[in-house]
Design an enzyme around this catalytic site. Structure first.
Site, PDB file in Angstrom:
ATOM      1  N   HIS A   1     -68.380  -7.364 -43.346  1.00  0.00           N
ATOM      2  CA  HIS A   1     -68.952  -6.806 -42.114  1.00  0.00           C
ATOM      3  C   HIS A   1     -67.889  -6.624 -41.022  1.00  0.00           C
ATOM      4  O   HIS A   1     -68.183  -6.790 -39.829  1.00  0.00           O
ATOM      5  CB  HIS A   1     -70.064  -7.708 -41.579  1.00  0.00           C
ATOM      6  CG  HIS A   1     -71.321  -7.700 -42.390  1.00  0.00           C
ATOM      7  ND1 HIS A   1     -71.837  -6.557 -42.994  1.00  0.00           N
ATOM      8  CD2 HIS A   1     -72.186  -8.709 -42.708  1.00  0.00           C
ATOM      9  CE1 HIS A   1     -72.964  -6.862 -43.623  1.00  0.00           C
ATOM     10  NE2 HIS A   1     -73.186  -8.153 -43.487  1.00  0.00           N
TER      11      HIS A   1
ATOM     12  N   LEU B   1     -68.788  -1.443 -49.925  1.00  0.00           N
ATOM     13  CA  LEU B   1     -69.373  -1.043 -48.657  1.00  0.00           C
ATOM     14  C   LEU B   1     -70.636  -1.860 -48.468  1.00  0.00           C
ATOM     15  O   LEU B   1     -71.349  -2.129 -49.431  1.00  0.00           O
ATOM     16  CB  LEU B   1     -69.714   0.454 -48.651  1.00  0.00           C
ATOM     17  CG  LEU B   1     -68.543   1.441 -48.715  1.00  0.00           C
ATOM     18  CD1 LEU B   1     -69.060   2.870 -48.820  1.00  0.00           C
ATOM     19  CD2 LEU B   1     -67.630   1.287 -47.521  1.00  0.00           C
ATOM     20  N   ASP B   2     -70.920  -2.234 -47.229  1.00  0.00           N
ATOM     21  CA  ASP B   2     -72.129  -2.988 -46.957  1.00  0.00           C
ATOM     22  C   ASP B   2     -73.356  -2.188 -47.387  1.00  0.00           C
ATOM     23  O   ASP B   2     -73.312  -0.960 -47.496  1.00  0.00           O
ATOM     24  CB  ASP B   2     -72.237  -3.308 -45.468  1.00  0.00           C
ATOM     25  CG  ASP B   2     -71.099  -4.201 -44.987  1.00  0.00           C
ATOM     26  OD1 ASP B   2     -70.540  -4.940 -45.818  1.00  0.00           O
ATOM     27  OD2 ASP B   2     -70.773  -4.140 -43.786  1.00  0.00           O
ATOM     28  N   ARG B   3     -74.446  -2.882 -47.581  1.00  0.00           N
ATOM     29  CA  ARG B   3     -75.666  -2.244 -48.087  1.00  0.00           C
ATOM     30  C   ARG B   3     -76.094  -1.057 -47.229  1.00  0.00           C
ATOM     31  O   ARG B   3     -76.513  -0.021 -47.752  1.00  0.00           O
ATOM     32  CB  ARG B   3     -76.786  -3.279 -48.169  1.00  0.00           C
ATOM     33  CG  ARG B   3     -78.082  -2.736 -48.758  1.00  0.00           C
ATOM     34  CD  ARG B   3     -79.153  -3.802 -48.733  1.00  0.00           C
ATOM     35  NE  ARG B   3     -80.437  -3.262 -49.175  1.00  0.00           N
ATOM     36  CZ  ARG B   3     -81.599  -3.893 -49.045  1.00  0.00           C
ATOM     37  NH1 ARG B   3     -81.614  -5.110 -48.500  1.00  0.00           N
ATOM     38  NH2 ARG B   3     -82.719  -3.341 -49.462  1.00  0.00           N
TER      39      ARG B   3
ATOM     40  N   THR C   1     -74.110   0.669 -45.167  1.00  0.00           N
ATOM     41  CA  THR C   1     -72.993   1.572 -44.898  1.00  0.00           C
ATOM     42  C   THR C   1     -72.966   2.675 -45.946  1.00  0.00           C
ATOM     43  O   THR C   1     -73.194   2.426 -47.128  1.00  0.00           O
ATOM     44  CB  THR C   1     -71.655   0.804 -44.908  1.00  0.00           C
ATOM     45  OG1 THR C   1     -71.684  -0.190 -43.874  1.00  0.00           O
ATOM     46  CG2 THR C   1     -70.476   1.733 -44.654  1.00  0.00           C
TER      47      THR C   1
END
Length: 234
Positions: A184, A102-104, A106
């Site tokens: 992303h 997961l993105d930072r 998210t």
């Protein structure tokens, strides 16, 4: 398997702590206090207890983490906080890693495991494991957003697989279901329909929903049923 290795893999004690627990009579094998933490046992044939509670043998460990914002999906990072830091020191020693990322910024459901074979199978494109995300956006979604997601958006030079967009009544957010996970991706997909993502949370991975009792940063072991569900999808 040595008793101390068993307790370490169970995520309960370090080897040093296990040796101390044996000396205090806190660990028993089939009801008999263990004599030496280095003694070997067959975890599939004996019952191990610690402080009177049965310790279940796990060949592999599977955790559900409610990832908070600000953490990177990694096992280590020189400059940023990373998700494996959120689990106990004992669990940090057994080779856990995030199955996917997961993105930072998210949040939401992240599976941590040391079962590399299963993680690879879940993430390979041919298995199409669904992931659902709750999102909010900067402005109301366009009337054709659902159709464009279903047709497969193009982001940069990549053509996304068809995705399901379920917009909220006010069209300021909703739920997106993906069967892939590019860098992303949801943010870029919303940008492709002339919008911007303002928050993003993964609410399910495969057939497993995020446990709503877990606060951000908290985790728990997956249940036997949840593990079986992941294996069936892989």
């Amino acid at each position: 398997m040595r008793i101390d290795k068993f307790m370490t893999e169970a995520g309960l004690l370090s080897r040093k702590e296990c040796a101390a627990a044996v000396k205090r009579g806190l660990i028993a094998i089939d009801g008999v206090p263990a004599k030496n933490a280095a003694d070997h046992i067959d975890p599939e044939k004996v019952t191990v207890t610690y402080r009177g509670e049965t310790v279940e043998y796990r060949a592999f460990t599977y955790l559900m983490l409610n990832k908070p914002a600000g953490y990177v999906s990694a096992t280590d990072d020189r400059f940023l906080p990373y998700v494996v830091e959120l689990v106990s020191p004992q669990l940090q020693k057994i080779g856990l890693f995030p199955a996917g990322r997961l993105d930072r910024d998210t949040t939401g459901l992240l599976v941590l495991t040391n079962d590399g074979k299963l993680a690879h199978a879940l993430l390979t494109p041919r298995h199409h494991v669904e992931k659902k995300y709750r999102f909010t956006c900067e402005s109301p979604l366009s009337p054709d957003a659902e159709a464009r997601f279903a047709a497969g958006l193009t982001i940069g030079d990549y053509e996304c697989k068809p995705a399901v967009l379920e917009a909220d009544a006010d069209r300021m957010g909703g739920i997106i279901t993906l069967t892939e996970g590019k860098y992303h991706q949801i943010k870029r997909m919303l940008f492709a329909v002339d919008n911007a993502c303002t928050s993003l949370c993964r609410i399910s991975f495969g057939n497993i929903p995020l446990d709503e009792t877990l606060a951000p940063g908290e985790y728990r072991f997956l249940t036997a049923e949840e593990i079986a569900s992941l294996k069936a999808q892989a």
